[in-house]
Design a protein around this motif. Structure first.
Motif, PDB file in Angstrom:
ATOM      1  N   ASP A   1      50.308 -22.346  30.514  1.00  0.00           N
ATOM      2  CA  ASP A   1      50.005 -21.589  29.303  1.00  0.00           C
ATOM      3  C   ASP A   1      49.185 -20.338  29.575  1.00  0.00           C
ATOM      4  O   ASP A   1      48.695 -19.703  28.647  1.00  0.00           O
ATOM      5  CB  ASP A   1      49.264 -22.476  28.300  1.00  0.00           C
ATOM      6  CG  ASP A   1      50.130 -23.631  27.818  1.00  0.00           C
ATOM      7  OD1 ASP A   1      51.344 -23.422  27.662  1.00  0.00           O
ATOM      8  OD2 ASP A   1      49.584 -24.720  27.619  1.00  0.00           O
TER       9      ASP A   1
ATOM     10  N   GLU B   1      46.285 -19.977  30.661  1.00  0.00           N
ATOM     11  CA  GLU B   1      44.868 -20.065  30.276  1.00  0.00           C
ATOM     12  C   GLU B   1      43.951 -19.616  31.415  1.00  0.00           C
ATOM     13  O   GLU B   1      42.985 -18.884  31.174  1.00  0.00           O
ATOM     14  CB  GLU B   1      44.521 -21.476  29.829  1.00  0.00           C
ATOM     15  CG  GLU B   1      45.163 -21.813  28.495  1.00  0.00           C
ATOM     16  CD  GLU B   1      44.845 -23.215  28.018  1.00  0.00           C
ATOM     17  OE1 GLU B   1      43.842 -23.795  28.452  1.00  0.00           O
ATOM     18  OE2 GLU B   1      45.625 -23.716  27.190  1.00  0.00           O
TER      19      GLU B   1
ATOM     20  N   ASP C   1      55.969 -15.389  16.326  1.00  0.00           N
ATOM     21  CA  ASP C   1      54.920 -15.760  17.265  1.00  0.00           C
ATOM     22  C   ASP C   1      55.501 -16.357  18.546  1.00  0.00           C
ATOM     23  O   ASP C   1      55.032 -16.046  19.641  1.00  0.00           O
ATOM     24  CB  ASP C   1      53.929 -16.747  16.634  1.00  0.00           C
ATOM     25  CG  ASP C   1      52.987 -16.069  15.655  1.00  0.00           C
ATOM     26  OD1 ASP C   1      52.896 -14.827  15.663  1.00  0.00           O
ATOM     27  OD2 ASP C   1      52.342 -16.788  14.878  1.00  0.00           O
TER      28      ASP C   1
ATOM     29  N   TYR D   1      54.713 -14.864  22.233  1.00  0.00           N
ATOM     30  CA  TYR D   1      54.076 -15.664  23.279  1.00  0.00           C
ATOM     31  C   TYR D   1      54.989 -15.831  24.494  1.00  0.00           C
ATOM     32  O   TYR D   1      54.511 -15.892  25.628  1.00  0.00           O
ATOM     33  CB  TYR D   1      53.671 -17.039  22.745  1.00  0.00           C
ATOM     34  CG  TYR D   1      52.766 -16.993  21.535  1.00  0.00           C
ATOM     35  CD1 TYR D   1      51.986 -15.880  21.239  1.00  0.00           C
ATOM     36  CD2 TYR D   1      52.706 -18.071  20.671  1.00  0.00           C
ATOM     37  CE1 TYR D   1      51.168 -15.852  20.116  1.00  0.00           C
ATOM     38  CE2 TYR D   1      51.883 -18.056  19.550  1.00  0.00           C
ATOM     39  CZ  TYR D   1      51.122 -16.936  19.276  1.00  0.00           C
ATOM     40  OH  TYR D   1      50.313 -16.916  18.168  1.00  0.00           O
ATOM     41  N   THR D   2      56.289 -15.864  24.249  1.00  0.00           N
ATOM     42  CA  THR D   2      57.244 -15.961  25.342  1.00  0.00           C
ATOM     43  C   THR D   2      57.296 -14.650  26.119  1.00  0.00           C
ATOM     44  O   THR D   2      57.339 -14.648  27.352  1.00  0.00           O
ATOM     45  CB  THR D   2      58.639 -16.348  24.805  1.00  0.00           C
ATOM     46  OG1 THR D   2      58.525 -17.587  24.105  1.00  0.00           O
ATOM     47  CG2 THR D   2      59.641 -16.502  25.924  1.00  0.00           C
TER      48      THR D   2
ATOM     49  N   ALA E   1      54.823 -12.662  26.404  1.00  0.00           N
ATOM     50  CA  ALA E   1      53.560 -12.664  27.149  1.00  0.00           C
ATOM     51  C   ALA E   1      53.690 -13.489  28.423  1.00  0.00           C
ATOM     52  O   ALA E   1      53.105 -13.146  29.451  1.00  0.00           O
ATOM     53  CB  ALA E   1      52.427 -13.200  26.273  1.00  0.00           C
ATOM     54  N   ALA E   2      54.467 -14.572  28.381  1.00  0.00           N
ATOM     55  CA  ALA E   2      54.674 -15.400  29.578  1.00  0.00           C
ATOM     56  C   ALA E   2      55.414 -14.620  30.657  1.00  0.00           C
ATOM     57  O   ALA E   2      55.128 -14.777  31.852  1.00  0.00           O
ATOM     58  CB  ALA E   2      55.434 -16.672  29.224  1.00  0.00           C
TER      59      ALA E   2
ATOM     60  N   TRP F   1      55.044 -20.142  27.186  1.00  0.00           N
ATOM     61  CA  TRP F   1      54.190 -19.237  26.429  1.00  0.00           C
ATOM     62  C   TRP F   1      52.973 -18.831  27.237  1.00  0.00           C
ATOM     63  O   TRP F   1      52.532 -19.565  28.118  1.00  0.00           O
ATOM     64  CB  TRP F   1      53.711 -19.904  25.152  1.00  0.00           C
ATOM     65  CG  TRP F   1      54.768 -20.110  24.110  1.00  0.00           C
ATOM     66  CD1 TRP F   1      56.092 -19.830  24.212  1.00  0.00           C
ATOM     67  CD2 TRP F   1      54.582 -20.662  22.812  1.00  0.00           C
ATOM     68  NE1 TRP F   1      56.745 -20.151  23.054  1.00  0.00           N
ATOM     69  CE2 TRP F   1      55.837 -20.675  22.172  1.00  0.00           C
ATOM     70  CE3 TRP F   1      53.475 -21.130  22.120  1.00  0.00           C
ATOM     71  CZ2 TRP F   1      56.015 -21.134  20.872  1.00  0.00           C
ATOM     72  CZ3 TRP F   1      53.661 -21.596  20.827  1.00  0.00           C
ATOM     73  CH2 TRP F   1      54.911 -21.590  20.218  1.00  0.00           C
ATOM     74  N   ALA F   2      52.420 -17.688  26.883  1.00  0.00           N
ATOM     75  CA  ALA F   2      51.166 -17.232  27.494  1.00  0.00           C
ATOM     76  C   ALA F   2      50.307 -16.554  26.429  1.00  0.00           C
ATOM     77  O   ALA F   2      49.793 -15.460  26.631  1.00  0.00           O
ATOM     78  CB  ALA F   2      51.450 -16.297  28.656  1.00  0.00           C
ATOM     79  N   GLU F   3      50.151 -17.211  25.309  1.00  0.00           N
ATOM     80  CA  GLU F   3      49.368 -16.657  24.202  1.00  0.00           C
ATOM     81  C   GLU F   3      47.964 -16.209  24.616  1.00  0.00           C
ATOM     82  O   GLU F   3      47.512 -15.137  24.200  1.00  0.00           O
ATOM     83  CB  GLU F   3      49.275 -17.665  23.058  1.00  0.00           C
ATOM     84  CG  GLU F   3      48.468 -17.169  21.883  1.00  0.00           C
ATOM     85  CD  GLU F   3      48.292 -18.205  20.790  1.00  0.00           C
ATOM     86  OE1 GLU F   3      47.742 -17.817  19.740  1.00  0.00           O
ATOM     87  OE2 GLU F   3      48.672 -19.376  20.973  1.00  0.00           O
TER      88      GLU F   3
ATOM     89  N   LEU G   1      47.075 -12.525  25.487  1.00  0.00           N
ATOM     90  CA  LEU G   1      46.984 -11.521  24.426  1.00  0.00           C
ATOM     91  C   LEU G   1      45.546 -11.219  24.036  1.00  0.00           C
ATOM     92  O   LEU G   1      45.236 -10.110  23.607  1.00  0.00           O
ATOM     93  CB  LEU G   1      47.747 -11.996  23.185  1.00  0.00           C
ATOM     94  CG  LEU G   1      49.229 -12.295  23.363  1.00  0.00           C
ATOM     95  CD1 LEU G   1      49.784 -12.894  22.081  1.00  0.00           C
ATOM     96  CD2 LEU G   1      49.988 -11.052  23.767  1.00  0.00           C
TER      97      LEU G   1
END
Length: 144
Positions: A21, A23, A67, A71-72, A74-75, A103-105, A108
């Motif tokens: 993710d 994080e 969204d 998020y995708t 961003a990944a 995802w890589a929310e 952001l």
């Protein structure tokens, strides 16, 4: 921050272990930017928005909601420049991100968190390009 510096920072901050993710990536980017001049934080936000904007196109949409699509995208950015460039050249390379909902929310929010660390204030960010889904009008236009 120019495009090469942006991608180098992403690469330098990517963890060696799996980070599904993003994080750990986001935390490391935030930490690095939080110790940098404010101009680098702003530059990172601009480059991130530009990269996400470039992926905001109908051919990548894969029927993902706003969204999820953001998020995708961003990944793809979190995966690094090589993956990003591959996806820009071949929209089919985006499919695994969309179908597996990678995802890589957290990425952001890295520039906003770094900004707050430096200034102590919330950032009412307004970048040149919007990274919100469907904001790239040319990317969603019907082909003539």
């Amino acid at each position: 921050m120019n495009e090469d510096s942006f991608w180098q920072l992403i690469e330098d901050c990517r963890p060696a272990e799996p980070d599904p993710d993003a994080e750990l990536l986001a935390a490391t980017v935030t930490e690095r930017l939080g110790r940098s001049p404010l101009s680098l934080v702003i530059g990172f936000a601009e480059q991130l928005s530009w990269a996400l904007y470039r992926l905001d196109r109908k051919e990548y949409g894969h029927d993902l909601g706003g969204d999820a699509f953001l998020y995708t995208r961003a990944a793809v950015v979190a995966a690094g420049r090589t993956v990003f460039d591959r996806v820009v050249q071949d929209p089919a390379a985006f499919t695994p991100y969309a179908t597996d909902l990678i995802w890589a929310e957290p990425l952001l929010y890295a520039p906003d968190r770094a900004y707050k660390r430096i200034t102590g204030e919330e950032w009412d960010r307004d970048t040149r390009y919007s990274y919100e889904s469907c904001s790239n009008i040319e990317g969603w236009a019907e082909a003539d």
